[in-house]
Scaffold this motif. Structure first.
Motif, short mmCIF file in Angstrom:
data_model
loop_
_atom_site.label_atom_id
_atom_site.label_comp_id
_atom_site.label_asym_id
_atom_site.label_seq_id
_atom_site.Cartn_x
_atom_site.Cartn_y
_atom_site.Cartn_z
N ASN A 166 0.85 -1.19 0.00
CA ASN A 166 0.00 0.00 0.00
C ASN A 166 0.88 1.23 0.00
O ASN A 166 1.35 1.69 1.04
N MET A 197 -0.23 4.36 2.18
CA MET A 197 0.10 4.29 3.60
C MET A 197 1.59 4.57 3.83
O MET A 197 1.97 5.27 4.78
N LYS A 253 -9.05 2.98 6.97
CA LYS A 253 -9.26 3.17 5.54
C LYS A 253 -10.76 3.08 5.27
O LYS A 253 -11.40 2.07 5.55
N ASN A 268 -11.68 5.16 0.12
CA ASN A 268 -10.22 5.09 0.01
C ASN A 268 -9.53 6.30 0.65
O ASN A 268 -8.47 6.73 0.20
N TYR A 315 -7.82 7.87 4.24
CA TYR A 315 -7.13 7.34 5.41
C TYR A 315 -7.20 8.36 6.55
O TYR A 315 -6.81 9.52 6.38
#
Length: 348
Positions: free
Chosen positions: A245, A248, A271, A275, A277
């Motif tokens: 990812n 991230m 998440k 999509n 964060y």
């Protein structure tokens, strides 16, 4: 060529259903290809399972809780150092970091190295300060509010929708569906961890985590993202898997670059289905699932010791995606003589 041997003291030996990071940190250190270790366990309680695990700890000393005062704790460390010639201490609990950060120079003056965040870094990521932290560093965080009295609970309906999270300043988080539940969790948390208690907006989504190590200069030495596969009723990961990812990882690198974070850290993220964060917490030390990162190719405990000893490191360039961990319970068999030795003399 003979490898150098470091004497390393490690806390967090409570390898229970709410595990400390001590044992996985030790496992990483024992797998170092560049140095050997003598592991000194620092235990707060004489029934911490890590004390009794074979081939993990070479010698254990009981130490007083940080709440007993910095001088009492550090005096005990100085005594242990006189016996063991410690090179590095790796504290693994949020609640003890304040003391060890304060005592950094005192420890260094007698030859004990640490690699911890600065006091400013430690304080600004506190759960009570997370809203300001997100605004300062451009990270999305849930709306949160600090409360210090039960009378504040009734006013929460003006700012929050249920369910919401009730969190302690160091540990514990509970999902509350009513003011009555908030009141119950408030009492439980404040009795255990003191004030303040943090109320946080509940964000629906998947919880994902990143373990990382910053060198204090803005560089990310290592970072491994993970998705929890199984979560206990205490909210702890009992199983997880490394994932690919880049979003991230980029979020993590940006934070470390902007804050010049020094030491280990864990980012807890949600998440969403869109999509997005949201950063819900930053743990300012190595988390208990660190051995997954070691198994995936990034021995972060080894790297942390090297940084503590003043070595320059090249960042890890990759990790293995799809590595899993699963925790399990196991009955350790010991002897009452071991328990008695630690109880009477404070060492074993």
């Amino acid at each position: 060529m003979k490898k150098i041997k470091y004497h390393i003291a490690v806390t967090g030996l409570n390898n229970t259903d709410n595990p400390g990071p001590g044992i996985p940190v030790i496992r990483g250190l024992r797998e170092s290809k560049d140095f050997d270790v003598r592991i000194i366990g620092l235990a707060y309680e004489n029934l911490e399972p890590g004390i009794y695990m074979p081939d993990m700890v070479d010698k254990t000393y009981q130490i007083p809780y940080p709440s007993s005062g910095m001088d009492k704790l550090i005096n005990r460390i100085e005594y242990i150092h006189s016996k063991e010639r410690l090179d590095v201490i790796i504290p693994n609990f949020d609640a003890e970091l304040y003391t060890f950060i304060q005592a950094k120079e005192r420890l260094q003056n007698i030859g004990i190295h640490t690699f911890l965040p600065t006091m400013d870094q430690f304080e600004e990521r506190q759960k009570a300060n997370l809203s300001q932290y997100g605004e300062k560093y451009g990270v999305k965080v849930p709306f949160s509010k600090v409360i210090t009295h039960r009378r504040d609970i009734e006013q929460l309906k003006d700012s929050f929708e249920y369910p919401l999270l009730v969190k302690g300043k160091f540990y514990d988080a509970y999902l509350a569906y009513s003011a009555e539940q908030v009141n119950s969790f408030f009492n439980r948390i404040s009795a255990k961890w003191g004030m303040p208690v943090i109320i946080q907006e509940f964000i629906r989504g998947t919880e994902v985590n990143v373990i990382a190590l910053g060198d204090g200069l803005g560089n990310t030495i290592g970072a491994v993202p993970m998705r929890k596969q199984y979560i206990t009723d205490k909210g702890k990961a009992w199983g997880g898997i490394t994932i690919q990812n880049e979003k991230m990882l980029e979020l993590t690198r940006n934070l470390i670059r902007k804050t010049k974070w020094q030491g280990g850290m864990e980012l807890e993220l949600i998440k969403t289905n869109k999509n997005e964060y949201f950063l819900i917490e930053i743990n300012p030390r190595i988390p208990a699932w660190v051995y997954l990162a070691v198994a995936a190719g990034q021995n972060l405990p080894e790297a942390l010791v090297k940084l503590a000893m003043g070595m320059k490191l090249q960042p890890f360039s990759s990790y293995e995606v799809g590595k899993m961990f699963i925790r399990y319970s196991y009955d350790l068999i010991g002897d009452i003589a071991q328990f008695g030795s630690l109880s009477v003399s404070g060492e074993m």
